[in-house]
Write a protein that holds these residues in place. Structure first.
Motif, PDB file in Angstrom:
ATOM      1  N   VAL A 111       0.847  -1.186   0.000  1.00 15.38           N
ATOM      2  CA  VAL A 111       0.000   0.000   0.000  1.00 15.38           C
ATOM      3  C   VAL A 111       0.883   1.236   0.000  1.00 15.38           C
ATOM      4  O   VAL A 111       2.009   1.202   0.512  1.00 15.38           O
ATOM      5  CB  VAL A 111      -0.950  -0.018   1.214  1.00 15.38           C
ATOM      6  CG1 VAL A 111      -0.178   0.060   2.513  1.00 15.38           C
ATOM      7  CG2 VAL A 111      -2.000   1.071   1.126  1.00 15.38           C
ATOM      8  N   GLN A 112       0.389   2.313  -0.561  1.00 10.73           N
ATOM      9  CA  GLN A 112       1.137   3.566  -0.548  1.00 10.73           C
ATOM     10  C   GLN A 112       0.981   4.264   0.797  1.00 10.73           C
ATOM     11  O   GLN A 112      -0.008   4.058   1.513  1.00 10.73           O
ATOM     12  CB  GLN A 112       0.643   4.479  -1.662  1.00 10.73           C
ATOM     13  CG  GLN A 112       1.042   4.029  -3.057  1.00 10.73           C
ATOM     14  CD  GLN A 112       0.704   5.056  -4.118  1.00 10.73           C
ATOM     15  OE1 GLN A 112      -0.223   5.854  -3.943  1.00 10.73           O
ATOM     16  NE2 GLN A 112       1.446   5.045  -5.204  1.00 10.73           N
ATOM     17  N   ALA A 113       1.964   5.065   1.124  1.00  9.44           N
ATOM     18  CA  ALA A 113       1.900   5.847   2.358  1.00  9.44           C
ATOM     19  C   ALA A 113       0.605   6.656   2.375  1.00  9.44           C
ATOM     20  O   ALA A 113       0.199   7.230   1.357  1.00  9.44           O
ATOM     21  CB  ALA A 113       3.101   6.764   2.456  1.00  9.44           C
ATOM     22  N   LEU A 137      -1.099   4.867   6.952  1.00  7.80           N
ATOM     23  CA  LEU A 137       0.111   4.043   7.019  1.00  7.80           C
ATOM     24  C   LEU A 137       1.345   4.807   6.566  1.00  7.80           C
ATOM     25  O   LEU A 137       1.281   5.675   5.686  1.00  7.80           O
ATOM     26  CB  LEU A 137      -0.075   2.782   6.182  1.00  7.80           C
ATOM     27  CG  LEU A 137      -0.950   1.712   6.843  1.00  7.80           C
ATOM     28  CD1 LEU A 137      -1.463   0.706   5.830  1.00  7.80           C
ATOM     29  CD2 LEU A 137      -0.178   1.000   7.950  1.00  7.80           C
ATOM     30  N   LYS A 138       2.469   4.461   7.198  1.00  5.78           N
ATOM     31  CA  LYS A 138       3.748   5.089   6.921  1.00  5.78           C
ATOM     32  C   LYS A 138       4.749   4.026   6.494  1.00  5.78           C
ATOM     33  O   LYS A 138       4.594   2.854   6.848  1.00  5.78           O
ATOM     34  CB  LYS A 138       4.268   5.787   8.179  1.00  5.78           C
ATOM     35  CG  LYS A 138       3.313   6.786   8.806  1.00  5.78           C
ATOM     36  CD  LYS A 138       3.872   7.301  10.118  1.00  5.78           C
ATOM     37  CE  LYS A 138       2.908   8.264  10.791  1.00  5.78           C
ATOM     38  NZ  LYS A 138       3.439   8.750  12.104  1.00  5.78           N
ATOM     39  N   THR A 146       1.779 -12.037   8.364  1.00  9.77           N
ATOM     40  CA  THR A 146       1.365 -11.530   7.063  1.00  9.77           C
ATOM     41  C   THR A 146       2.181 -10.280   6.766  1.00  9.77           C
ATOM     42  O   THR A 146       2.365  -9.427   7.630  1.00  9.77           O
ATOM     43  CB  THR A 146      -0.151 -11.242   7.024  1.00  9.77           C
ATOM     44  OG1 THR A 146      -0.542 -10.870   5.693  1.00  9.77           O
ATOM     45  CG2 THR A 146      -0.556 -10.140   7.991  1.00  9.77           C
ATOM     46  N   GLN A 147       2.681 -10.177   5.549  1.00  9.05           N
ATOM     47  CA  GLN A 147       3.578  -9.083   5.178  1.00  9.05           C
ATOM     48  C   GLN A 147       2.782  -7.821   4.863  1.00  9.05           C
ATOM     49  O   GLN A 147       1.816  -7.849   4.087  1.00  9.05           O
ATOM     50  CB  GLN A 147       4.410  -9.471   3.950  1.00  9.05           C
ATOM     51  CG  GLN A 147       5.313  -8.373   3.429  1.00  9.05           C
ATOM     52  CD  GLN A 147       6.468  -8.071   4.351  1.00  9.05           C
ATOM     53  OE1 GLN A 147       7.119  -8.983   4.868  1.00  9.05           O
ATOM     54  NE2 GLN A 147       6.736  -6.786   4.585  1.00  9.05           N
ATOM     55  N   VAL A 148       3.232  -6.719   5.447  1.00 12.26           N
ATOM     56  CA  VAL A 148       2.686  -5.398   5.136  1.00 12.26           C
ATOM     57  C   VAL A 148       3.835  -4.545   4.624  1.00 12.26           C
ATOM     58  O   VAL A 148       4.867  -4.414   5.286  1.00 12.26           O
ATOM     59  CB  VAL A 148       2.054  -4.740   6.380  1.00 12.26           C
ATOM     60  CG1 VAL A 148       1.696  -3.285   6.096  1.00 12.26           C
ATOM     61  CG2 VAL A 148       0.826  -5.523   6.825  1.00 12.26           C
ATOM     62  N   THR A 149       3.673  -3.988   3.433  1.00  9.78           N
ATOM     63  CA  THR A 149       4.694  -3.134   2.850  1.00  9.78           C
ATOM     64  C   THR A 149       4.068  -1.799   2.489  1.00  9.78           C
ATOM     65  O   THR A 149       3.087  -1.750   1.745  1.00  9.78           O
ATOM     66  CB  THR A 149       5.309  -3.771   1.589  1.00  9.78           C
ATOM     67  OG1 THR A 149       5.845  -5.056   1.925  1.00  9.78           O
ATOM     68  CG2 THR A 149       6.421  -2.894   1.037  1.00  9.78           C
ATOM     69  N   VAL A 150       4.635  -0.725   3.036  1.00  6.02           N
ATOM     70  CA  VAL A 150       4.138   0.617   2.774  1.00  6.02           C
ATOM     71  C   VAL A 150       5.187   1.368   1.963  1.00  6.02           C
ATOM     72  O   VAL A 150       6.308   1.576   2.434  1.00  6.02           O
ATOM     73  CB  VAL A 150       3.822   1.365   4.086  1.00  6.02           C
ATOM     74  CG1 VAL A 150       3.200   2.728   3.775  1.00  6.02           C
ATOM     75  CG2 VAL A 150       2.889   0.539   4.961  1.00  6.02           C
ATOM     76  N   SER A 151       4.823   1.756   0.777  1.00  4.49           N
ATOM     77  CA  SER A 151       5.766   2.472  -0.097  1.00  4.49           C
ATOM     78  C   SER A 151       5.608   3.983   0.068  1.00  4.49           C
ATOM     79  O   SER A 151       4.517   4.478   0.351  1.00  4.49           O
ATOM     80  CB  SER A 151       5.528   2.075  -1.546  1.00  4.49           C
ATOM     81  OG  SER A 151       4.224   2.463  -1.955  1.00  4.49           O
ATOM     82  N   SER A 152       6.713   4.686  -0.132  1.00  3.81           N
ATOM     83  CA  SER A 152       6.699   6.145   0.038  1.00  3.81           C
ATOM     84  C   SER A 152       6.325   6.845  -1.259  1.00  3.81           C
ATOM     85  O   SER A 152       6.255   6.255  -2.313  1.00  3.81           O
ATOM     86  CB  SER A 152       8.059   6.623   0.516  1.00  3.81           C
ATOM     87  OG  SER A 152       9.058   6.231  -0.385  1.00  3.81           O
TER      88      SER A 152
END
Length: 127
Positions: free
Chosen positions: A12-14, A86-87, A121-127
């Motif tokens: 997800v995006q920031a 999210l950050k 579960t993996q959570v990835t937050v893109s900037s």
């Protein structure tokens, strides 16, 4: 067999939101506090949030306050983590955890208080 299975992670995006779910089985989970921890790459486990057996009490890490909401549905043996705003610093593997003591009166933020852990579960937050 006690089992905790997480779902809902992703990229997800920031500024975006995700809702994590945890399906619990193998014991009377409505008697136990449950929570969420996370682990960023190269770091240890970090407490995120916990909720008592009835859902009347919650505890949050400072980093989660005001952005994350933990809830549970005992009829469904499920726990949820709604994550908003999210950050990139929220990136990591998120684990659902179950308390080792039934009916705990005071929620605990230490990893040792939780006997059962999901696979994450993996959570990835893109900037």
């Amino acid at each position: 067999q006690v089992q905790l299975v997480e779902s809902g992670g992703g990229l997800v995006q920031a500024g975006g939101s995700l809702r994590l779910s945890c399906a619990a089985s193998g014991r009377t989970w409505s008697n136990f506090a449950m929570g969420w921890f996370r682990q960023a790459p190269g770091k240890g486990y970090e407490f995120v949030a916990a909720i008592n057996w009835s859902g009347s009490q919650t505890l949050y890490a400072d980093s989660a306050k005001g952005r994350f909401t933990i809830s549970r549905d005992n009829a469904k043996n499920a726990v949820y983590l709604q994550m908003d705003s999210l950050k990139p610093g929220d990136t990591g593997v998120y684990y659902c955890v179950g308390d080792r003591i039934p009916g705990r009166q005071r929620l605990d933020a230490s990893a040792g208080a939780y006997e059962h852990w999901g696979q994450g579960t993996q959570v990835t937050v893109s900037s």
